[in-house]
Design a protein around this motif. Structure first.
Motif, PDB file in Angstrom:
ATOM      1  N   GLU A  25       0.490  -1.437  -0.485  1.00  0.00           N
ATOM      2  CA  GLU A  25      -0.563  -2.210   0.157  1.00  0.00           C
ATOM      3  C   GLU A  25      -1.308  -3.068  -0.868  1.00  0.00           C
ATOM      4  O   GLU A  25      -1.644  -4.223  -0.608  1.00  0.00           O
ATOM      5  CB  GLU A  25      -1.548  -1.276   0.867  1.00  0.00           C
ATOM      6  CG  GLU A  25      -2.618  -2.008   1.676  1.00  0.00           C
ATOM      7  CD  GLU A  25      -2.038  -2.918   2.744  1.00  0.00           C
ATOM      8  OE1 GLU A  25      -2.640  -3.975   3.009  1.00  0.00           O
ATOM      9  OE2 GLU A  25      -0.978  -2.582   3.314  1.00  0.00           O
ATOM     10  N   ARG A  26      -1.549  -2.519  -2.054  1.00  0.00           N
ATOM     11  CA  ARG A  26      -2.219  -3.298  -3.104  1.00  0.00           C
ATOM     12  C   ARG A  26      -1.345  -4.468  -3.549  1.00  0.00           C
ATOM     13  O   ARG A  26      -1.836  -5.578  -3.781  1.00  0.00           O
ATOM     14  CB  ARG A  26      -2.550  -2.389  -4.292  1.00  0.00           C
ATOM     15  CG  ARG A  26      -3.667  -1.392  -4.014  1.00  0.00           C
ATOM     16  CD  ARG A  26      -4.121  -0.692  -5.282  1.00  0.00           C
ATOM     17  NE  ARG A  26      -3.058   0.125  -5.867  1.00  0.00           N
ATOM     18  CZ  ARG A  26      -2.817   1.395  -5.523  1.00  0.00           C
ATOM     19  NH1 ARG A  26      -3.568   1.991  -4.605  1.00  0.00           N
ATOM     20  NH2 ARG A  26      -1.847   2.080  -6.108  1.00  0.00           N
ATOM     21  N   ARG A  28       0.865  -5.975  -1.684  1.00  0.00           N
ATOM     22  CA  ARG A  28       0.841  -6.932  -0.581  1.00  0.00           C
ATOM     23  C   ARG A  28      -0.447  -7.761  -0.603  1.00  0.00           C
ATOM     24  O   ARG A  28      -0.431  -8.974  -0.378  1.00  0.00           O
ATOM     25  CB  ARG A  28       0.982  -6.188   0.746  1.00  0.00           C
ATOM     26  CG  ARG A  28       1.156  -7.119   1.959  1.00  0.00           C
ATOM     27  CD  ARG A  28       1.256  -6.330   3.250  1.00  0.00           C
ATOM     28  NE  ARG A  28       2.462  -5.529   3.300  1.00  0.00           N
ATOM     29  CZ  ARG A  28       2.493  -4.201   3.251  1.00  0.00           C
ATOM     30  NH1 ARG A  28       1.359  -3.521   3.137  1.00  0.00           N
ATOM     31  NH2 ARG A  28       3.626  -3.554   3.311  1.00  0.00           N
ATOM     32  N   GLU A  29      -1.558  -7.098  -0.877  1.00  0.00           N
ATOM     33  CA  GLU A  29      -2.840  -7.804  -0.938  1.00  0.00           C
ATOM     34  C   GLU A  29      -2.854  -8.827  -2.081  1.00  0.00           C
ATOM     35  O   GLU A  29      -3.353  -9.940  -1.926  1.00  0.00           O
ATOM     36  CB  GLU A  29      -3.982  -6.795  -1.107  1.00  0.00           C
ATOM     37  CG  GLU A  29      -4.254  -5.966   0.149  1.00  0.00           C
ATOM     38  CD  GLU A  29      -5.264  -4.858  -0.092  1.00  0.00           C
ATOM     39  OE1 GLU A  29      -5.687  -4.682  -1.259  1.00  0.00           O
ATOM     40  OE2 GLU A  29      -5.638  -4.185   0.876  1.00  0.00           O
ATOM     41  N   ARG A  30      -2.294  -8.456  -3.245  1.00  0.00           N
ATOM     42  CA  ARG A  30      -2.235  -9.391  -4.361  1.00  0.00           C
ATOM     43  C   ARG A  30      -1.335 -10.570  -4.033  1.00  0.00           C
ATOM     44  O   ARG A  30      -1.619 -11.707  -4.416  1.00  0.00           O
ATOM     45  CB  ARG A  30      -1.736  -8.686  -5.633  1.00  0.00           C
ATOM     46  CG  ARG A  30      -2.744  -7.762  -6.244  1.00  0.00           C
ATOM     47  CD  ARG A  30      -2.553  -7.617  -7.759  1.00  0.00           C
ATOM     48  NE  ARG A  30      -1.191  -7.330  -8.168  1.00  0.00           N
ATOM     49  CZ  ARG A  30      -0.612  -6.139  -8.074  1.00  0.00           C
ATOM     50  NH1 ARG A  30      -1.287  -5.119  -7.575  1.00  0.00           N
ATOM     51  NH2 ARG A  30       0.632  -5.957  -8.472  1.00  0.00           N
ATOM     52  N   ASN A  32      -0.829 -11.820  -1.019  1.00  0.00           N
ATOM     53  CA  ASN A  32      -1.561 -12.677  -0.085  1.00  0.00           C
ATOM     54  C   ASN A  32      -2.648 -13.478  -0.793  1.00  0.00           C
ATOM     55  O   ASN A  32      -2.962 -14.604  -0.391  1.00  0.00           O
ATOM     56  CB  ASN A  32      -2.185 -11.833   1.025  1.00  0.00           C
ATOM     57  CG  ASN A  32      -1.154 -11.294   2.000  1.00  0.00           C
ATOM     58  OD1 ASN A  32      -0.087 -11.889   2.172  1.00  0.00           O
ATOM     59  ND2 ASN A  32      -1.443 -10.166   2.627  1.00  0.00           N
TER      60      ASN A  32
END
Length: 240
Positions: A25-26, A28-30, A32
């Motif tokens: 998830e981290r 993926r956030e980076r 985005n």
């Protein structure tokens, strides 16, 4: 809710959520926030593999693939049989990787503006040829057929050979050129060894095609050789 129940619920949630989900998830956030440049190669490949293996921890698999093949491009370009040798990859995930390779190649091809002379999109052309051919395990001989304004008519792989040789038949090249009503050609082939240095046979074959083409009003603009480390232009090397 009693303290024991709360502890039990918290333990159940911890068990229910695999450890790798937080890392994924981290990443993926980076992605985005920063795009691909914000992620290491293994993280990009991990996210890609997650789409095919959503219930798996793909971090270790991504690192294994990079260790085996060297780069994301080489992972995507690896033959399916070699990918299958990697523990954790099955038919579905291998197909997913090959689809991504095809998408990347199509993206590169679509960046070439077919309404403009291809010689004015040289960087995009080289990038496309590199993505399409640099990591193939056998030689391919590709021809870009151009019209009288040097716009792309067709892009065709004419022959597929071995690790160090592709049979090329100059008269077949000319025959196909006439069928497409093309007036100019760019020849392209890859060297699976990675070194794009042209061989004597490459130079000889290029000159033979050019000599047959010239009296028929067909121009051979260049012969580009693609390797993992870059490319070589016979025109640029004054060998054409």
């Amino acid at each position: 809710m009693s303290d024991d129940e709360a502890k039990s619920t918290g333990l159940s949630e911890a068990v229910a959520k695999p450890h790798y989900l937080g890392h994924r998830e981290r990443a993926r956030e980076r992605f985005n926030l920063l795009g691909g440049e914000g992620l290491a190669d293994y993280e990009l490949l991990e996210l890609l593999l997650h789409m095919a293996l959503p219930q798996r921890d793909t971090k270790a698999l991504a690192k294994d693939l990079l260790a085996r093949f060297g780069s994301i491009s080489e992972v995507l370009g690896a033959p399916a049989a070699r990918l299958a040798e990697t523990k954790g990859l099955g038919e579905t995930s291998i197909t997913h990787l090959k689809v991504m390779q095809a998408v990347a190649q199509r993206y590169g091809r679509d960046k070439i503006d077919v309404e403009k002379p291809i010689l004015s999109s040289w960087t995009q052309l080289i990038d496309y040829c590199h993505s399409a051919m640099a990591y193939e395990s056998v030689e391919q001989f590709r021809i870009l057929f151009l019209d009288k304004k040097n716009r792309l008519i067709a892009d065709e792989v004419q022959q597929i050979g071995t690790v160090d040789h592709t049979p090329v038949y100059p008269r077949e090249v000319i025959r196909r050129t006439l069928e497409l009503s093309a007036t100019a050609l760019i020849l392209v082939h890859n060297h699976p060894s990675g070194d794009p240095t042209p061989s004597a046979a490459d130079v000889r074959m290029t000159k033979e095609i050019s000599e047959i083409a010239k009296p028929m009003g067909i121009t051979v603009h260049d012969h580009i050789i693609i390797g993992r480390s870059g490319h070589a232009s016979l025109r640029g090397l004054k060998l054409l």
